[in-house]
Design a protein around this motif. Structure first.
Motif, PDB file in Angstrom:
ATOM      1  N   ARG A   1       0.809  -1.226   0.000  1.00 64.24           N
ATOM      2  CA  ARG A   1       0.000   0.000   0.000  1.00 64.24           C
ATOM      3  C   ARG A   1       0.840   1.273   0.000  1.00 64.24           C
ATOM      4  O   ARG A   1       0.332   2.345  -0.361  1.00 64.24           O
ATOM      5  CB  ARG A   1      -0.917   0.010   1.239  1.00 64.24           C
ATOM      6  CG  ARG A   1      -1.956  -1.102   1.253  1.00 64.24           C
ATOM      7  CD  ARG A   1      -3.028  -0.852   0.244  1.00 64.24           C
ATOM      8  NE  ARG A   1      -4.042  -1.904   0.218  1.00 64.24           N
ATOM      9  CZ  ARG A   1      -5.075  -1.932  -0.603  1.00 64.24           C
ATOM     10  NH1 ARG A   1      -5.226  -0.957  -1.487  1.00 64.24           N
ATOM     11  NH2 ARG A   1      -5.939  -2.930  -0.585  1.00 64.24           N
ATOM     12  N   ASN A   2       2.095   1.159   0.400  1.00 67.49           N
ATOM     13  CA  ASN A   2       2.910   2.363   0.583  1.00 67.49           C
ATOM     14  C   ASN A   2       3.991   2.538  -0.474  1.00 67.49           C
ATOM     15  O   ASN A   2       4.954   3.270  -0.255  1.00 67.49           O
ATOM     16  CB  ASN A   2       3.551   2.327   1.974  1.00 67.49           C
ATOM     17  CG  ASN A   2       2.509   2.274   3.073  1.00 67.49           C
ATOM     18  OD1 ASN A   2       1.570   3.065   3.082  1.00 67.49           O
ATOM     19  ND2 ASN A   2       2.657   1.331   3.991  1.00 67.49           N
ATOM     20  N   VAL A   3       3.827   1.856  -1.617  1.00 66.36           N
ATOM     21  CA  VAL A   3       4.802   2.018  -2.694  1.00 66.36           C
ATOM     22  C   VAL A   3       4.092   2.469  -3.959  1.00 66.36           C
ATOM     23  O   VAL A   3       2.892   2.263  -4.124  1.00 66.36           O
ATOM     24  CB  VAL A   3       5.577   0.708  -2.961  1.00 66.36           C
ATOM     25  CG1 VAL A   3       6.317   0.264  -1.718  1.00 66.36           C
ATOM     26  CG2 VAL A   3       4.665  -0.395  -3.467  1.00 66.36           C
TER      27      VAL A   3
ATOM     28  N   LEU B   1      -8.942  -2.483  -8.471  1.00 62.30           N
ATOM     29  CA  LEU B   1      -7.613  -1.913  -8.657  1.00 62.30           C
ATOM     30  C   LEU B   1      -7.566  -1.118  -9.962  1.00 62.30           C
ATOM     31  O   LEU B   1      -8.036  -1.574 -10.997  1.00 62.30           O
ATOM     32  CB  LEU B   1      -6.565  -3.030  -8.696  1.00 62.30           C
ATOM     33  CG  LEU B   1      -5.102  -2.594  -8.767  1.00 62.30           C
ATOM     34  CD1 LEU B   1      -4.707  -1.808  -7.519  1.00 62.30           C
ATOM     35  CD2 LEU B   1      -4.191  -3.808  -8.939  1.00 62.30           C
ATOM     36  N   THR B   2      -6.984   0.087  -9.918  1.00 64.65           N
ATOM     37  CA  THR B   2      -6.880   0.944 -11.097  1.00 64.65           C
ATOM     38  C   THR B   2      -5.431   1.414 -11.260  1.00 64.65           C
ATOM     39  O   THR B   2      -4.676   1.469 -10.283  1.00 64.65           O
ATOM     40  CB  THR B   2      -7.784   2.173 -10.978  1.00 64.65           C
ATOM     41  OG1 THR B   2      -7.421   2.911  -9.796  1.00 64.65           O
ATOM     42  CG2 THR B   2      -9.254   1.763 -10.884  1.00 64.65           C
ATOM     43  N   PRO B   3      -5.026   1.765 -12.498  1.00 67.84           N
ATOM     44  CA  PRO B   3      -3.642   2.191 -12.729  1.00 67.84           C
ATOM     45  C   PRO B   3      -3.211   3.369 -11.860  1.00 67.84           C
ATOM     46  O   PRO B   3      -2.057   3.422 -11.412  1.00 67.84           O
ATOM     47  CB  PRO B   3      -3.639   2.569 -14.214  1.00 67.84           C
ATOM     48  CG  PRO B   3      -4.678   1.692 -14.815  1.00 67.84           C
ATOM     49  CD  PRO B   3      -5.767   1.622 -13.767  1.00 67.84           C
ATOM     50  N   ASP B   4      -4.102   4.321 -11.619  1.00 74.92           N
ATOM     51  CA  ASP B   4      -3.706   5.496 -10.836  1.00 74.92           C
ATOM     52  C   ASP B   4      -3.397   5.159  -9.383  1.00 74.92           C
ATOM     53  O   ASP B   4      -2.748   5.947  -8.688  1.00 74.92           O
ATOM     54  CB  ASP B   4      -4.802   6.572 -10.901  1.00 74.92           C
ATOM     55  CG  ASP B   4      -6.108   6.113 -10.296  1.00 74.92           C
ATOM     56  OD1 ASP B   4      -6.763   5.240 -10.902  1.00 74.92           O
ATOM     57  OD2 ASP B   4      -6.480   6.614  -9.221  1.00 74.92           O
ATOM     58  N   GLN B   5      -3.837   3.992  -8.909  1.00 76.10           N
ATOM     59  CA  GLN B   5      -3.486   3.557  -7.558  1.00 76.10           C
ATOM     60  C   GLN B   5      -2.064   3.003  -7.503  1.00 76.10           C
ATOM     61  O   GLN B   5      -1.487   2.886  -6.422  1.00 76.10           O
ATOM     62  CB  GLN B   5      -4.464   2.479  -7.077  1.00 76.10           C
ATOM     63  CG  GLN B   5      -5.895   2.964  -6.919  1.00 76.10           C
ATOM     64  CD  GLN B   5      -6.876   1.828  -6.658  1.00 76.10           C
ATOM     65  OE1 GLN B   5      -6.522   0.660  -6.744  1.00 76.10           O
ATOM     66  NE2 GLN B   5      -8.107   2.177  -6.343  1.00 76.10           N
ATOM     67  N   LEU B   6      -1.509   2.691  -8.657  1.00 69.39           N
ATOM     68  CA  LEU B   6      -0.197   2.054  -8.722  1.00 69.39           C
ATOM     69  C   LEU B   6       0.913   2.982  -9.196  1.00 69.39           C
ATOM     70  O   LEU B   6       2.064   2.813  -8.802  1.00 69.39           O
ATOM     71  CB  LEU B   6      -0.251   0.864  -9.699  1.00 69.39           C
ATOM     72  CG  LEU B   6      -1.188  -0.298  -9.377  1.00 69.39           C
ATOM     73  CD1 LEU B   6      -1.332  -1.191 -10.603  1.00 69.39           C
ATOM     74  CD2 LEU B   6      -0.652  -1.096  -8.199  1.00 69.39           C
ATOM     75  N   ILE B   7       0.562   3.960 -10.024  1.00 65.13           N
ATOM     76  CA  ILE B   7       1.572   4.716 -10.769  1.00 65.13           C
ATOM     77  C   ILE B   7       1.560   6.192 -10.409  1.00 65.13           C
ATOM     78  O   ILE B   7       0.498   6.817 -10.316  1.00 65.13           O
ATOM     79  CB  ILE B   7       1.328   4.553 -12.284  1.00 65.13           C
ATOM     80  CG1 ILE B   7       1.408   3.069 -12.674  1.00 65.13           C
ATOM     81  CG2 ILE B   7       2.321   5.373 -13.094  1.00 65.13           C
ATOM     82  CD1 ILE B   7       0.798   2.755 -14.005  1.00 65.13           C
ATOM     83  N   SER B   8       2.760   6.758 -10.237  1.00 68.22           N
ATOM     84  CA  SER B   8       2.897   8.202 -10.031  1.00 68.22           C
ATOM     85  C   SER B   8       3.137   8.843 -11.391  1.00 68.22           C
ATOM     86  O   SER B   8       4.278   8.922 -11.866  1.00 68.22           O
ATOM     87  CB  SER B   8       4.074   8.502  -9.085  1.00 68.22           C
ATOM     88  OG  SER B   8       4.263   9.894  -9.000  1.00 68.22           O
TER      89      SER B   8
END
Length: 302
Positions: free
Chosen positions: A72-74, A288-295
């Motif tokens: 959750r924190n990466v 789960l969506t891409p914006d939750q994973l990617i900066s």
């Protein structure tokens, strides 16, 4: 700062040593300590625990971890390989020529490896009964030795590990089963950091990303030099197999049809397709969506 390689010290990770040896980190005002990583699961845990600031992990492995409530924190800040290099590698004579042959065999990998954790999804899509395949634990540095010594019939590896496997298993040809044969949309390794660093130290992150990507480009454009640099810094690593890995990895870093010539980009539409593939296979729950994973603010732009 501390950086973890993706998995031990193989040629596929030499680009970090290249970035350090060629002065790319120093030019960016960074003093980087490179340590060997232990695979996606272990690397995520160490980043979250503050033991390192940046590391490559397999994007699919990150999705699997997030889908079960972890990681959750990466956040992802760059792409390393534009398609997955995950694979199973065996040797001629072990009775493995196609995925179905894996049934009844014993394979080795580290528990946190994406190859091992993604295997149930790969098996389902490749028509393999995963319950008929036995897995045993093996440390990254020991896997090829286990295979060459005949302790196991196959190991979790990256496609580019073929030259290194053949250099250890002298006289035997490697048999490679790429996961991309049945999961073509998946990204390979991506660079992650903590959400805290991404939000509070974006300039630091951008400088690190730029220097590492410069090392990545240099390593695939100059594979022989990359192999020598790796061996100089990690004497246990042989330069020739490392160079061969860099040569093979070039097609994954700059695949045909990839966005522009800029290394490190991430296409969120492809990520969304990967999420859907895993959801359809029952590997992760919906939501789960891409914006939750990617900066998106930090990833290199095409």
């Amino acid at each position: 700062m501390t950086y973890l390689t993706s998995f031990g010290n193989f040629g596929r990770d030499s680009y970090a040593w290249v970035a350090k040896d060629k002065g790319f980190f120093r030019e960016a005002g960074l003093d980087v300590d490179i340590k060997p990583g232990g695979g996606t699961g272990d690397n995520i845990s160490k980043i979250e625990a503050g033991a390192a600031m940046f590391t490559p992990v397999d994007l699919t492995g990150l999705m699997l971890a997030r889908g079960t409530g972890g990681a959750r924190n990466v956040v992802v800040v760059a792409g390393i390989q534009q398609r997955t290099m995950a694979a199973l590698i065996s040797l001629e004579g072990n009775g493995i020529a196609k995925p179905k042959d894996l049934e009844g065999k014993t394979l080795a990998d580290s528990p946190g490896s994406v190859v091992r954790n993604l295997f149930p999804t790969y098996a389902k899509l490749a028509g393999v009964d995963a319950s008929k395949v036995k897995w045993v634990n093996g440390a990254p540095a020991n896997l090829i030795g286990l295979l060459a010594g005949g302790s196991v019939a196959g190991i979790g590896q990256f496609v580019v590990g073929e030259p290194t496997v053949e250099s250890v298993a002298k006289g035997k040809q490697a048999v490679v089963l790429p996961y991309s044969d049945v999961m073509s949309d998946l990204y390979g390794n991506v660079l992650i950091t903590t959400t805290k660093i991404a939000k509070e130290q974006p300039d630091l992150a951008k400088r690190f990303i730029a220097a590492l990507m410069k090392g990545l480009v240099h390593s695939i454009d100059n594979p022989d030099e990359a192999g020598r640099i790796l061996q100089k810094n990690v004497p246990a690593s042989a330069s020739a197999p490392a160079a061969a890995e860099c040569t093979l990895m070039s097609a994954f870093v700059r695949p045909a049809g990839s966005a522009g010539n800029v290394v490190g980009t991430i296409d969120t539409k492809r990520v969304a397709a990967s999420v859907k593939l895993l959801q359809d296979a029952g590997a992760i729950p919906a939501g789960l969506t891409p914006d939750q994973l990617i900066s998106a603010d930090l990833t290199p732009k095409p």
